[in-house]
Scaffold this active site. Structure first.
Site, PDB file in Angstrom:
ATOM      1  CB  SER A 335      33.429  22.583  47.184  1.00 23.65           C
ATOM      2  OG  SER A 335      33.758  22.583  48.560  1.00 23.65           O
ATOM      3  CE1 TYR A 336      39.490  28.114  44.389  1.00 23.55           C
ATOM      4  CE2 TYR A 336      38.683  29.570  46.120  1.00 23.55           C
ATOM      5  CZ  TYR A 336      39.604  29.278  45.126  1.00 23.55           C
ATOM      6  OH  TYR A 336      40.636  30.140  44.875  1.00 23.55           O
ATOM      7  N   PRO A 337      38.807  24.868  47.781  1.00 24.54           N
ATOM      8  CG  PRO A 337      41.021  24.181  47.414  1.00 24.54           C
ATOM      9  CD  PRO A 337      39.756  24.570  46.702  1.00 24.54           C
TER      10      PRO A 337
END
Length: 862
Positions: A335-337
């Site tokens: 997922s978005y880091p």
């Protein structure tokens, strides 16, 4: 049918999103800038049939910069940069022509859906895209909505489709907070950087940094490192004594006890305790306590924790770790880091993410056990309201990701599995002894339920020596009692992980910018990365921070930047006025700047202790054209020449070697020429130190060598050695390197193209004649008779490098093996291969050439 333009942040992201939304039924084509593709398909949008065009940008479309003359370090007082200097938005990468590309694709579209990254920077890019495309889109009918914003945290079918079904609007307040940060960092950073760079590089010759930069976040980051260095330097070790006792519960075994007083700093007192305890022959059990303890599973993973672990456990620098995490995200693996959140929302599909990992041989057993027995709800962490914690979104293998990509993915996955596992439980037994009047203790731990430590074994409870079964009142013979002399030890240099913790604690930077600030202080040569990824300040870094403390401690302390970050967050929340925050903050730093300039002597006193004056640095190299004395070559970055008699300093090209060029002189100013080279496999060219810093002709800019000089008769100039238009870049000219024989070559004077030709030739000269086909200059070549590649054992031939069939097999295009300070040109090729701005008789300015001939030449060289 409506036309809907959709824009993502990166080309790979656009392709992935389009593939999901079109279910693979799309056509793709390259955009006019060559970097971004356009994916088209038909479908339904807001209840109507629509034609979708999905494309991307490449990060920020625009960048903030000062206008025209305010970019000149020599002509502008840095103090003017705080208020007088106007700023403007320029294309971040002009070669990509991103604005034109967006306008071409946006023309005639009815709606736009923005798929930019869901953080403040992403919101800012949203409005950069809108500024470009809204003027060319179709006008809305009535109150019809045109602009939509997609919010997503991972590149999965579920998340992307859900984002498409719940479109919102871009957040202008968040975009404004980024604008404010950009302008503050530009104005403050440039003013301080320009002043201190010019001041100190004009005085000291062995400053080993090409830019003595200041940054509102970068400088406090360096301050943390130097603060730790100062503690190490000022540390004075103290001697202390520890009483250690061993008891023998059984004949063949011994148990080491810890002294309850821990340590004493007086030798005589320690000796007294030793004498008292030595009189006792037995140790008496005073108490036995058993307690079940819990080691909690970790909180869900956010960016800062990921960067800490990447540095401390995986040996990756924060910037490198962030780049890998972004790649894993765009490929759909995680997922978005970029997130500050450590709390999963109630509706997050934890089981779905866990099932993705059920077949991986490294953790399949643990995952399947969790799925069958039931997962534990993750601990309640902090909800920052941005993105869910970093989570693996699909299965991967080591072969797929390889190297650092796999190592980071493996940690993220193990961490996620640990968050839904049980806590680790263990039984802690504490036995308290008395030996004479002194108390001693020993502690033992036995794991009763490993829980999450099965998947994160590095967190497991260490195995300890087993404790004997005993009860209160039991007596054990004392085996040994001794006094240990030890010394207090200094703290070690900060690790990257510790620095990240300090930056987060004090509000320096954001989860996205923390890696950038750490990378900057490394690149500026303010700190070096030692073993264990510890950050050791250099001499320059230490002097700078001590100088800031001496003049104005707030320039380096985290307090003022932390306060600014809070104001920027209030802008993002709509609770503070953008213009007022900007004006107030700039006024504070403007006052600080004037005080800094007036007090610079305080920092200079520290500098002169550590660095040598220009006149005492370097070695004699070439003669000054004014006084005809030798100037000194200063090799430390930025490399330059200094004439101590005239007290003048001349900049040189960087990232290469400099040597005297045959003691030849410039016909304009009598300075001896020097030869810059990037190495045997790179390119080289002569330059006049004076002309390089003071361009002699109107069409020349500062920083040009003889290969760009338009002097009409000088034997080293572009006019005499230019051969033809570069085969790759837009404005470059291929210039003969007259020092390269017998492995002759010509090199572009703008990009890193190098063309090797005529190896083993005695001489290669540029002829005054030009080619009838392409108008490039002809070359005269003399070969050794024994090694001549010419037909019929000929040794001499004149012809065009590009068109002459005799020369074609003797020409080879390469790229220089260095990072040239000039950027590579674009892929477009102008029609013509003349000498550009050369003033050579017989050569025409910007000659024309048929397109088919150009295409043939391009194909030949590529």
């Amino acid at each position: 049918m409506r036309t809907v333009l959709m824009v993502a942040e990166k080309p790979s992201l656009a392709q992935s999103i389009a593939k999901i939304l079109s279910r693979g039924n799309m056509s793709s084509r390259k955009g006019l800038n060559g970097a971004c593709s356009v994916h088209e398909y038909t479908g339904s949008f807001v209840g109507q049939s629509a034609h979708f065009k999905m494309t991307s940008v490449c990060g920020h479309v625009m960048t903030l910069d000062f206008i025209g003359k305010y970019n000149s370090w020599d002509k502008v007082d840095p103090a003017e940069l705080f208020s007088k200097a106007p700023t403007e938005k320029k294309e971040a990468n002009p070669k990509l022509t991103m604005v034109k590309f967006l306008q071409v694709e946006g023309r005639g579209c009815d709606c736009i859906v923005l798929w930019l990254d869901c953080d403040k920077e992403g919101e800012n890019i949203c409005f950069e895209v809108l500024d470009a495309v809204l003027p060319v889109m179709n006008k809305p009918r009535g109150t019809e909505r045109m602009v939509y914003r997609a919010k997503f945290s991972s590149i999965t079918d579920t998340d992307i489709c859900n984002a498409m079904n719940h479109l919102g609007e871009p957040n202008r307040n968040e975009a404004l907070s980024v604008d404010a940060r950009q302008e503050l960092d530009l104005r403050i950073g440039c003013a301080f950087t320009r002043f201190q760079t010019k001041y100190f590089q004009g005085k000291y010759g062995n400053l080993d940094s090409s830019l003595i930069s200041f940054g509102p976040c970068q400088t406090p980051t360096l301050g943390f490192c130097v603060e730790r260095h100062d503690k190490i330097q000022s540390f004075k070790p103290e001697t202390y004594w520890v009483l250690q006792a061993k008891v023998n519960p059984e004949k063949e075994s011994s148990l080491t006890l810890d002294w309850d007083r821990v340590r004493v700093f007086d030798r005589e007192v320690a000796q007294m305790f030793l004498n008292i305890t030595k009189m006792a022959k037995e140790a008496k059990v005073e108490s036995v306590s058993k307690k079940e303890k819990v080691k909690q599973r970790p909180l869900a993973l956010n960016t800062v924790e990921m960067l800490r672990v990447a540095s401390a456990a995986l040996g990756m620098g924060p910037q490198h770790a962030m780049q890998i995490a972004e790649r894993l995200y765009t490929q759909g693996y995680i997922s978005y880091p970029r997130t500050e959140t450590t709390h999963y929302p109630e509706n997050f599909d934890l089981k779905g993410c866990l099932r993705q990992q059920a077949s991986n041989p490294y953790w399949a057993e643990t995952v399947n056990a969790l799925l069958s027995e039931g997962i534990n709800r993750p601990r309640k962490g902090h909800d920052a309201g941005d993105h869910p914690p970093i989570t693996p979104m699909r299965a991967a293998t080591e072969a797929e990701l390889g190297g650092d990509g796999w190592r980071l993915y493996e940690y993220i996955t193990r961490h996620f599995i640990a968050t839904v596992s049980a806590d680790c439980k263990y039984l802690q037994t504490t036995i308290s002894f008395s030996i004479g009047p002194e108390r001693f203790t020993c502690v033992g731990k036995v794991v009763t339920s490993p829980g999450f430590t099965e998947i994160m074994p590095w967190h497991s409870i260490p195995l300890e020596e087993s404790l004997p079964h005993c009860e209160k009142g039991d007596l054990f013979p004392v085996g040994e009692i001794k006094l240990l002399e030890k010394q207090t030890s200094p703290p070690d240099y900060l690790t990257e992980a510790e620095l990240i913790t300090l930056m987060e604690k004090h509000g320096i930077g954001t989860d996205a910018s923390i890696p950038v600030h750490i990378n900057n202080i490394c690149q500026r040569n303010y700190v070096t990365v030692e073993s264990g990824r510890r950050l050791k300040p250099t001499n320059l870094g230490i002097v700078l921070v001590h100088g800031y403390y001496k003049i104005d401690a707030e320039l380096v302390l985290p307090t003022i930047r932390s306060a600014v970050e809070k104001q920027l967050n209030l802008i993002a929340l709509g609770k503070a006025n953008y213009h007022q925050v900007l004006e107030h903050t700039l006024d504070i730093f403007k006052r600080k700047f004037h005080y800094f300039v007036d007090s610079i002597a305080g920092m200079d006193e520290l500098m002169e202790v550590s660095f040598s004056p220009l006149a005492a640095t370097g070695k004699p190299l070439s003669r000054c054209g004014k006084c005809h004395r030798f100037m000194k070559y200063i090799q430390a970055k930025p490399s330059r020449l200094h004439c101590s008699h005239c007290d003048d300093t001349y900049s040189l090209p960087q990232n290469g070697t400099i040597k005297l060029y045959k003691e030849l002189r410039c016909p304009l100013d009598d300075f001896e020429l020097v030869l810059w080279s990037s190495g045997s496999r790179g390119k080289s060219y002569p330059l006049c130190p004076y002309c390089y810093n003071h361009p002699p002709f109107r069409d020349m800019k500062k920083g040009m060598g003889c290969n760009e000089c338009t002097h009409p008769t000088c034997q080293h100039s572009l006019s005499m050695l230019g051969i033809g238009q570069c085969v790759e870049c837009e404005n470059g000219v291929l210039v003969l390197d007259s020092t390269s024989g017998p492995k002759w070559k010509m090199a572009c004077n703008k990009c890193n193209v190098v063309v090797h030709f005529f190896e083993n030739a005695h001489k290669v000269r540029v002829s005054p004649e030009t080619c009838d086909l392409c108008e490039a200059a002809l070359v005269d070549v003399d070969f050794n008779k024994a090694k001549s590649p010419l037909p019929g054992n000929e040794t001499q031939h004149s012809g065009c490098v590009f068109c002459d069939p005799v020369f074609q097999d003797l020409v080879e295009l390469k790229h220089a093996t260095m990072r040239h300070p000039m950027h590579r040109g674009g892929q477009g090729r102008r029609q013509g291969r003349g000498r550009g701005k050369g003033r050579r008789p017989g050569g025409r300015l910007n000659p024309k050439k048929p397109k088919d001939k150009m295409a043939a030449l391009a194909a030949y060289f590529v």
